[in-house]
Every structure is written in C-alpha cells, then in structure tokens.
Design a protein around this motif. Structure first.
Motif, PDB file in Angstrom:
ATOM      1  N   ARG A  10       0.834  -1.207   0.000  1.00 19.80           N
ATOM      2  CA  ARG A  10       0.000   0.000   0.000  1.00 19.80           C
ATOM      3  C   ARG A  10       0.863   1.249   0.000  1.00 19.80           C
ATOM      4  NH1 ARG A  10      -3.391  -3.113   3.916  1.00 19.80           N
ATOM      5  NH2 ARG A  10      -5.297  -3.666   2.795  1.00 19.80           N
ATOM      6  N   ALA A  11       1.962   1.206   0.739  1.00 16.28           N
ATOM      7  CA  ALA A  11       2.851   2.369   0.799  1.00 16.28           C
ATOM      8  C   ALA A  11       3.469   2.666  -0.559  1.00 16.28           C
ATOM      9  CB  ALA A  11       3.942   2.133   1.840  1.00 16.28           C
ATOM     10  N   ALA A  12       3.651   1.604  -1.374  1.00 18.60           N
ATOM     11  CA  ALA A  12       4.263   1.784  -2.688  1.00 18.60           C
ATOM     12  C   ALA A  12       3.243   1.989  -3.795  1.00 18.60           C
ATOM     13  CB  ALA A  12       5.129   0.562  -3.025  1.00 18.60           C
ATOM     14  N   GLY A  13       1.955   1.940  -3.453  1.00 22.28           N
ATOM     15  CA  GLY A  13       0.914   1.937  -4.467  1.00 22.28           C
ATOM     16  C   GLY A  13       0.506   3.307  -4.955  1.00 22.28           C
ATOM     17  N   ARG A  14      -0.244   3.290  -6.064  1.00 21.46           N
ATOM     18  CA  ARG A  14      -0.825   4.499  -6.637  1.00 21.46           C
ATOM     19  C   ARG A  14      -2.315   4.269  -6.844  1.00 21.46           C
ATOM     20  NH1 ARG A  14       2.748   5.536 -11.883  1.00 21.46           N
ATOM     21  NH2 ARG A  14       2.280   3.315 -12.102  1.00 21.46           N
ATOM     22  N   ALA A  15      -3.043   5.336  -7.101  1.00 17.58           N
ATOM     23  CA  ALA A  15      -4.480   5.222  -7.323  1.00 17.58           C
ATOM     24  C   ALA A  15      -4.749   4.365  -8.562  1.00 17.58           C
ATOM     25  CB  ALA A  15      -5.089   6.604  -7.506  1.00 17.58           C
ATOM     26  N   PRO A  16      -5.782   3.530  -8.543  1.00 23.02           N
ATOM     27  CA  PRO A  16      -6.105   2.712  -9.721  1.00 23.02           C
ATOM     28  C   PRO A  16      -6.412   3.568 -10.945  1.00 23.02           C
ATOM     29  CG  PRO A  16      -7.318   1.947  -7.794  1.00 23.02           C
ATOM     30  CD  PRO A  16      -6.685   3.257  -7.409  1.00 23.02           C
ATOM     31  N   GLU A  17      -6.073   3.026 -12.110  1.00 24.47           N
ATOM     32  CA  GLU A  17      -6.379   3.679 -13.374  1.00 24.47           C
ATOM     33  C   GLU A  17      -7.471   2.876 -14.081  1.00 24.47           C
ATOM     34  OE1 GLU A  17      -2.847   3.993 -15.658  1.00 24.47           O
ATOM     35  OE2 GLU A  17      -1.729   5.107 -14.119  1.00 24.47           O
ATOM     36  N   TYR A  32     -14.278  -1.982 -18.700  1.00 27.09           N
ATOM     37  CA  TYR A  32     -13.128  -1.120 -18.439  1.00 27.09           C
ATOM     38  C   TYR A  32     -11.886  -1.968 -18.177  1.00 27.09           C
ATOM     39  CZ  TYR A  32     -16.847   2.269 -17.602  1.00 27.09           C
ATOM     40  OH  TYR A  32     -17.959   3.069 -17.735  1.00 27.09           O
ATOM     41  N   ASP A  33     -10.768  -1.431 -18.620  1.00 22.29           N
ATOM     42  CA  ASP A  33      -9.462  -1.978 -18.263  1.00 22.29           C
ATOM     43  C   ASP A  33      -9.004  -1.259 -17.000  1.00 22.29           C
ATOM     44  OD1 ASP A  33      -6.815  -3.452 -19.456  1.00 22.29           O
ATOM     45  OD2 ASP A  33      -6.305  -1.606 -18.407  1.00 22.29           O
ATOM     46  N   LEU A  34      -8.760  -2.016 -15.935  1.00 23.61           N
ATOM     47  CA  LEU A  34      -8.355  -1.459 -14.648  1.00 23.61           C
ATOM     48  C   LEU A  34      -6.932  -1.882 -14.333  1.00 23.61           C
ATOM     49  CD1 LEU A  34      -9.118  -0.137 -11.846  1.00 23.61           C
ATOM     50  CD2 LEU A  34      -9.817  -2.423 -11.137  1.00 23.61           C
ATOM     51  N   ARG A  35      -6.117  -0.957 -13.885  1.00 19.78           N
ATOM     52  CA  ARG A  35      -4.765  -1.258 -13.412  1.00 19.78           C
ATOM     53  C   ARG A  35      -4.624  -0.704 -11.994  1.00 19.78           C
ATOM     54  NH1 ARG A  35      -1.953  -3.577 -18.062  1.00 19.78           N
ATOM     55  NH2 ARG A  35      -3.723  -3.780 -19.488  1.00 19.78           N
ATOM     56  N   PHE A  36      -4.216  -1.580 -11.069  1.00 27.20           N
ATOM     57  CA  PHE A  36      -4.026  -1.157  -9.688  1.00 27.20           C
ATOM     58  C   PHE A  36      -2.679  -1.651  -9.185  1.00 27.20           C
ATOM     59  CE2 PHE A  36      -5.944  -5.362  -9.320  1.00 27.20           C
ATOM     60  CZ  PHE A  36      -5.267  -5.947  -8.244  1.00 27.20           C
ATOM     61  N   SER A  37      -2.236  -1.108  -8.075  1.00 27.60           N
ATOM     62  CA  SER A  37      -0.931  -1.454  -7.524  1.00 27.60           C
ATOM     63  C   SER A  37      -1.037  -2.696  -6.649  1.00 27.60           C
ATOM     64  CB  SER A  37      -0.383  -0.288  -6.698  1.00 27.60           C
ATOM     65  OG  SER A  37      -0.151   0.839  -7.513  1.00 27.60           O
ATOM     66  N   GLY A  38      -0.199  -3.691  -6.960  1.00 24.22           N
ATOM     67  CA  GLY A  38      -0.156  -4.910  -6.173  1.00 24.22           C
ATOM     68  C   GLY A  38       1.102  -4.967  -5.323  1.00 24.22           C
ATOM     69  N   HIS A  42       3.772  -3.122  -7.912  1.00 24.80           N
ATOM     70  CA  HIS A  42       3.714  -3.576  -9.307  1.00 24.80           C
ATOM     71  C   HIS A  42       2.297  -3.413  -9.860  1.00 24.80           C
ATOM     72  CE1 HIS A  42       7.080  -6.570  -8.008  1.00 24.80           C
ATOM     73  NE2 HIS A  42       7.524  -5.344  -8.125  1.00 24.80           N
ATOM     74  N   PRO A  43       2.148  -2.975 -11.109  1.00 26.04           N
ATOM     75  CA  PRO A  43       0.817  -2.843 -11.699  1.00 26.04           C
ATOM     76  C   PRO A  43       0.185  -4.202 -11.981  1.00 26.04           C
ATOM     77  CG  PRO A  43       2.504  -2.329 -13.330  1.00 26.04           C
ATOM     78  CD  PRO A  43       3.217  -2.502 -12.022  1.00 26.04           C
ATOM     79  N   VAL A  44      -1.063  -4.353 -11.577  1.00 22.56           N
ATOM     80  CA  VAL A  44      -1.836  -5.571 -11.798  1.00 22.56           C
ATOM     81  C   VAL A  44      -3.024  -5.216 -12.691  1.00 22.56           C
ATOM     82  CG1 VAL A  44      -3.183  -7.414 -10.716  1.00 22.56           C
ATOM     83  CG2 VAL A  44      -1.152  -6.494  -9.555  1.00 22.56           C
ATOM     84  N   ALA A  45      -3.268  -6.036 -13.703  1.00 24.78           N
ATOM     85  CA  ALA A  45      -4.375  -5.801 -14.626  1.00 24.78           C
ATOM     86  C   ALA A  45      -5.651  -6.465 -14.111  1.00 24.78           C
ATOM     87  CB  ALA A  45      -4.030  -6.350 -16.008  1.00 24.78           C
ATOM     88  N   ALA A  46      -6.770  -5.855 -14.441  1.00 26.70           N
ATOM     89  CA  ALA A  46      -8.077  -6.430 -14.117  1.00 26.70           C
ATOM     90  C   ALA A  46      -9.088  -5.917 -15.135  1.00 26.70           C
ATOM     91  CB  ALA A  46      -8.507  -6.050 -12.703  1.00 26.70           C
ATOM     92  N   ASP A 133      -1.456  -9.273  -4.008  1.00 27.31           N
ATOM     93  CA  ASP A 133      -2.212  -8.655  -5.105  1.00 27.31           C
ATOM     94  C   ASP A 133      -3.712  -8.779  -4.863  1.00 27.31           C
ATOM     95  OD1 ASP A 133       0.222  -8.190  -6.398  1.00 27.31           O
ATOM     96  OD2 ASP A 133      -0.051  -9.810  -7.860  1.00 27.31           O
ATOM     97  N   CYS A 134      -4.123  -9.972  -4.454  1.00 24.82           N
ATOM     98  CA  CYS A 134      -5.556 -10.235  -4.317  1.00 24.82           C
ATOM     99  C   CYS A 134      -6.174  -9.456  -3.174  1.00 24.82           C
ATOM    100  CB  CYS A 134      -5.778 -11.739  -4.138  1.00 24.82           C
ATOM    101  SG  CYS A 134      -5.353 -12.698  -5.617  1.00 24.82           S
ATOM    102  N   VAL A 135      -5.450  -9.283  -2.090  1.00 23.69           N
ATOM    103  CA  VAL A 135      -5.936  -8.439  -0.993  1.00 23.69           C
ATOM    104  C   VAL A 135      -6.057  -6.993  -1.462  1.00 23.69           C
ATOM    105  CG1 VAL A 135      -5.407  -7.537   1.297  1.00 23.69           C
ATOM    106  CG2 VAL A 135      -5.025  -9.961   0.799  1.00 23.69           C
ATOM    107  N   LEU A 136      -5.062  -6.532  -2.199  1.00 23.63           N
ATOM    108  CA  LEU A 136      -5.077  -5.137  -2.654  1.00 23.63           C
ATOM    109  C   LEU A 136      -6.131  -4.887  -3.722  1.00 23.63           C
ATOM    110  CD1 LEU A 136      -1.252  -4.388  -2.627  1.00 23.63           C
ATOM    111  CD2 LEU A 136      -2.979  -3.726  -0.967  1.00 23.63           C
TER     112      LEU A 136
END
Length: 300
Positions: A10-17, A32-38, A42-46, A133-136
């Motif tokens: 979480r400390a290394a993360g950014r707002a989801p895109e 929508y293509d979602l990218r969030f910080s895992g 690291h960027p994780v796709a969803a 990743d899954c928790v985040l």
C-alpha cells in the motif's frame, strides 16, 4: 503473511487507473481496463464490468482466477455483471499475459509451475506476491464509485477459490462474503499426498528430486499460504463447493478449509463431480446465496 500483508505494498501503491474498453462488442455491459498497484507497487491488470448506465453503487464480485490462467478476454466474464453486479476480474501475475511478475527468481531447485517458486523461503515464494495482489484488489474495488464498499464478495474456483479463502482471512471486515469453489491451496500437504493431477503434483516432483531432507522446509514454506490457516481468521459468510471425485483438489483438502472456516458457512457437495464441480449449477447456487444474504442488486 503477517497480520497486514498489504501494508508495504500500500505504501508503494498508486491510485487505480480505469480506462473504457473502446472496442468492446458488448451492448448491455460497460467494460473497463483497470490497473491497480499490487505487491511491491507492481501494476496488476483487471477487468471491470458494469451493467450499462448503472448509477448507484452496486454489490460487487471480485473474481480470482484458476491456475496458469490470466484474465483472458472481457467476453469470458459475463455472468455477474449480467446479473446486475459490478464485477472485477483480477489477473494473476506471471500467469496471464497482462501482468508480469518482475521477481521471477524461483530459487535454485524449483521445478515447473508456480508451487515451488521460492519454496525454500516464504518471503520469496510466488504466492506471497499473488496473495498480496488479491488483498489489494479489494482496496482497488473500494475506490471505484460504482462499487458499494459494504457489499464486496470475493469469488474464484480452484486457485481462485484458494485465493478467495486467503482474502477472506486477511481482509477482515473489508468483504461481505466469499464464494470459494473447489479451492486449491488448502491443506497443501494432504493435497500433495493424494492428488493425482496437478498442480499439487509439482510439489511431488520437487520432493522426488530433493527428498527426504527438503520436505519439512517445503511444507513449512507452503503453510504460510495454506487456506486452512487463512480460514481460521475469516469472518465473512462463505459458500464453499467441492467435487467429491476431484483428482486435482481432493475433497478432503476442501473440507479441511471448510471445517476450519471461522465465519458463517455452507457448502455444496457435488457427489460425482471432478474438478469442474457443479459446472453451470454452481452459478445458480451463487446467485441464490447472494440474494438470500441481501447481497443482490436492486431490481430496476
């Protein structure tokens, strides 16, 4: 995993895109293509799927995926959004094409697959990163305006089911329910001893090369990611399922997680089913259970 596995990430993360899928062929769903910080930022796709023109915050299903599978195409995931839910489909790092794993070092003795990647050290094991990743993904979902943060349900089959159990144990009050189907990563040692088809057989292949001295260290590492232990921490209600002739996730491993699950729980046992479980009937059970739990969308 520790009591707060997502804290450093979480400390290394950014707002989801969130970006619309411009070429989607779907007319009743917005995609929508979602990218969030895992893990490690690291960027994780969803994928994010919503009923078209949805306005109010919706009950939301987060889906985790089966072993060696990525998020695929948006058209592979139509059930929950078609039933009126917001639906988040989380890619599995290194397994899908859209989310690389920037830490591929598997250690000197791993065999094929993911079960033995980092098996000599729980801090380096692949599933430390994937579970985080899954928790985040729950954090990411809660930041989306169309998501009702009080009605988030985690769901998955096989590996995805095991990840749903892990998140249920780690996310605490952050989720309202869990739907683990034929979950993998539960009672891992029993799975290695009894499964006749992979992925548990990867552990067997590893131990045949390095046993007997490697067994205790291997299972000590894997215990950090075992759904039986996560289940003891879970508080959200859950509906499990098990195929009673499953050669991949033997029913005794699923029942071990179910019996240790601390929250309110139920299970559907499919007597003659293999790893496909109840097949299409599983979706019917999910939607019925969600409605009974007050987690269904408001009818338009």
């Amino acid at each position: 995993m520790g009591s707060e596995p997502g804290r450093p990430a979480r400390a290394a993360g950014r707002a989801p895109e969130v970006r619309p899928v411009r070429d989607s062929p779907l007319t009743t769903l917005d995609t929508y293509d979602l990218r969030f910080s895992g893990w490690g930022g690291h960027p994780v796709a969803a994928w994010l799927l919503l009923p078209s023109q949805a306005e109010e915050p919706l009950p939301t299903v987060i889906t985790y995926l089966g072993y060696s599978g990525g998020r695929g195409l948006v058209t592979d995931h139509l059930l929950y959004a078609s039933a009126g839910y917001a639906h988040l489909v989380v890619d599995s790092r290194g397994q899908g094409h859209d989310t690389p794993d920037p830490h591929p070092d598997a250690g000197p003795h791993w065999v094929h697959g993911y079960m033995t990647r980092g098996i000599e050290d729980p801090h380096a094991h692949y599933y430390r990163r994937l579970v985080t990743d899954c928790v985040l993904a729950v954090d990411a979902a809660r930041s989306i305006p169309h998501v009702d943060p009080d009605r988030i349900v985690v769901q998955g089959a096989s590996q995805g089911g095991g990840l749903a159990v892990a998140v249920a144990g780690l996310a605490g009050d952050g989720i309202a329910g869990a739907l683990p189907d034929v979950p993998f990563l539960c009672h891992v040692r029993r799975g290695a001893e009894t499964a006749t088809e992979g992925p548990y057989t990867e552990i067997v292949d590893y131990l045949r090369r390095h046993a007997p001295h490697a067994a205790e260290r291997a299972f000590s590492t894997l215990a950090h990611f075992d759904g039986v232990h996560f289940a003891r921490r879970a508080t959200a209600p859950a509906l499990f399922s098990a195929g009673l002739m499953d050669p991949v996730c033997p029913p005794s491993t699923v029942l071990a997680a179910y019996q240790n699950y601390a929250g309110e729980k139920d299970i559907r046992e499919w007597p003659f089913a293999d790893h496909a479980g109840g097949r299409g009937a599983t979706a019917v059970e999910h939607l019925r259970w969600l409605r009974l739990r007050g987690l269904a969308p408001t009818e338009r």
